[in-house]
Design an enzyme around this catalytic site. Structure first.
Site, PDB file in Angstrom:
ATOM      1  N   THR A 176      -2.249   5.527   3.221  1.00 20.64           N
ATOM      2  CA  THR A 176      -1.907   5.511   4.797  1.00 20.64           C
ATOM      3  C   THR A 176      -0.761   6.488   4.870  1.00 20.64           C
ATOM      4  OG1 THR A 176      -2.256   3.307   5.359  1.00 20.64           O
ATOM      5  CG2 THR A 176      -0.359   4.277   6.519  1.00 20.64           C
ATOM      6  N   ARG A 204     -13.097  -4.096  10.109  1.00 21.36           N
ATOM      7  CA  ARG A 204     -11.749  -4.521   9.714  1.00 21.36           C
ATOM      8  C   ARG A 204     -10.630  -3.630  10.021  1.00 21.36           C
ATOM      9  NH1 ARG A 204      -7.403  -2.010   6.493  1.00 21.36           N
ATOM     10  NH2 ARG A 204      -6.437  -3.538   5.363  1.00 21.36           N
ATOM     11  N   VAL A 205      -9.480  -4.287  10.459  1.00 23.71           N
ATOM     12  CA  VAL A 205      -8.470  -3.436  10.858  1.00 23.71           C
ATOM     13  C   VAL A 205      -7.204  -3.749  10.087  1.00 23.71           C
ATOM     14  CG1 VAL A 205      -6.897  -2.786  12.759  1.00 23.71           C
ATOM     15  CG2 VAL A 205      -9.444  -2.959  13.253  1.00 23.71           C
ATOM     16  N   GLY A 206      -6.330  -2.988   9.632  1.00 23.54           N
ATOM     17  CA  GLY A 206      -5.268  -3.317   8.727  1.00 23.54           C
ATOM     18  C   GLY A 206      -3.962  -3.396   9.755  1.00 23.54           C
ATOM     19  N   ASP A 207      -2.923  -3.236   9.067  1.00 20.66           N
ATOM     20  CA  ASP A 207      -1.588  -3.503   9.684  1.00 20.66           C
ATOM     21  C   ASP A 207      -1.193  -2.123  10.445  1.00 20.66           C
ATOM     22  OD1 ASP A 207      -1.309  -2.097   7.082  1.00 20.66           O
ATOM     23  OD2 ASP A 207       0.656  -2.469   7.260  1.00 20.66           O
ATOM     24  N   THR A 227       3.184   1.135   4.489  1.00 23.90           N
ATOM     25  CA  THR A 227       1.884   1.301   3.616  1.00 23.90           C
ATOM     26  C   THR A 227       1.719   0.167   2.598  1.00 23.90           C
ATOM     27  OG1 THR A 227       0.529   2.848   2.403  1.00 23.90           O
ATOM     28  CG2 THR A 227       2.872   2.755   1.959  1.00 23.90           C
ATOM     29  N   GLY A 228       0.400  -0.201   2.208  1.00 24.11           N
ATOM     30  CA  GLY A 228       0.234  -1.481   1.649  1.00 24.11           C
ATOM     31  C   GLY A 228      -0.994  -2.194   1.935  1.00 24.11           C
ATOM     32  N   GLY A 230      -2.804  -4.148   3.778  1.00 22.95           N
ATOM     33  CA  GLY A 230      -2.562  -4.601   5.284  1.00 22.95           C
ATOM     34  C   GLY A 230      -2.583  -5.854   5.652  1.00 22.95           C
TER      35      GLY A 230
END
Ligand code: ASP
Length: 309
Positions: A176, A204-207, A227-228, A230
């Site tokens: 990210t 799928r959606v992350g943070d 970053t990581g 999510g």
């Protein structure tokens, strides 16, 4: 004297010296320096923190080495679905997009959502329609094709596995990009952009595009980009939690970042890192993984990029 400051990241994870060839290490550092300079030079010229974080993130999105924009990973369907968000600490205005395909610079689109729409978060086709109305640049699938990302995808294609970031399956690297900045007017901002996880499906959606999870800015406290993994950053409401600890527990920026990265995220097995800046120009780059692609620069002469811990 103005204490303009900027920090950037390009992902965190199991990034060890022997996992990168000297040539690749040089390329990553050059990509980071270019992005750092793009934002810093904007600040020097008197641009706002929003303009600076956008400039840095655009530079990282345009570099194929990082998992955002051009270098975005493949979804299970072989497409590139990108997420991004931006936030101004001055008035808490924010813009975000998720699951957009073909948009050259999702961070620019996030800023347009913030400044040109009545909304905060647009997703998928609707966000793409808005991008077209706003005259954003679109690119063909070929533009987003990257050999390494393609190989990563082939190694998990057809399975239920998802993979975070840009190397072999065994390695855990999170990809990210992000930037946080303080401008000469005393305002801070944060921007984050990602291609998410290789082989992701079901939308799928992350943070990264979620305000408060992967990105947050408030002049009262700090600006943060994460970053990581999510899912864990969402559950920890990580970015907002850093801000909250500064605001309500009177923690210093460093104490708050350490608490979230090394204790609160770790407790739920959340791996990754974050970057933060406050209105006094304090910068914090914190991660609980072996490495994080990162850089920081300020008016006092600090100017460095780094990868390993
Ligand atoms: N946080 C991003 C996501 O979960 C991935 C990353 O930082 O590598 O989509």
């Amino acid at each position: 004297m103005s204490n303009i400051s900027i920090a950037i990241h390009g992902g965190a994870g199991t990034i060890l010296p022997d996992s990168l060839t000297p040539e690749l290490e040089r390329s990553y550092k050059a990509g980071l320096q270019e992005a750092l300079d793009a934002g810093y030079e904007a600040l020097e010229k008197g641009s706002s923190a929003i303009e600076a974080v956008e400039a840095s993130v655009v530079s990282l999105e345009n570099c194929h080495l990082f998992n955002a924009g051009k270098g975005s990973v493949f979804t299970s369907e072989g497409t590139h679905e990108m997420d991004a968000s931006i936030m101004s600490g001055e008035d808490l205005s924010a813009g975000a997009v998720s699951s957009v395909i073909g948009v050259k610079n999702p961070i620019k689109l996030s800023r347009l959502v913030m400044e040109q729409s009545n909304h905060v978060f647009l997703t998928g086709k609707g966000a793409e329609d808005f991008a077209r109305e706003m005259g954003c640049d679109f690119e063909s699938k070929d533009y987003f094709f990257d050999e390494l990302r393609h190989k990563q995808w082939l190694s998990v294609r057809g399975t239920d596995k998802t993979q975070l970031d840009h190397t072999s399956l065994k390695d855990e690297k999170f990809g990210t990009v992000g930037a946080v900045a303080l401008d000469q007017y005393g305002n801070i901002a944060a921007a984050t952009s990602t291609g998410g996880m290789t082989n992701k499906k079901y939308g799928r959606v992350g943070d990264s595009p979620m305000i408060g999870a992967g990105n947050y800015a408030n002049n009262k406290t700090c600006a943060i980009s994460c970053t990581g993994s999510g899912e864990f950053f969402i559950r920890a409401v990580a970015a907002y939690d850093v801000s909250s600890l500064v605001e309500h527990k009177n923690m210093s920026l460093h104490e708050a970042c350490k608490e979230v990265v090394h204790h609160r995220l770790k407790k739920i097995n959340g791996d990754g890192g974050l970057i933060a800046v406050d209105t006094r120009g304090n910068i914090c780059l914190e991660f609980n993984t072996e490495g994080m692609y990162r850089g920081q620069r300020n008016a006092a002469g600090l100017n460095e990029v780094a990868i390993f811990s």
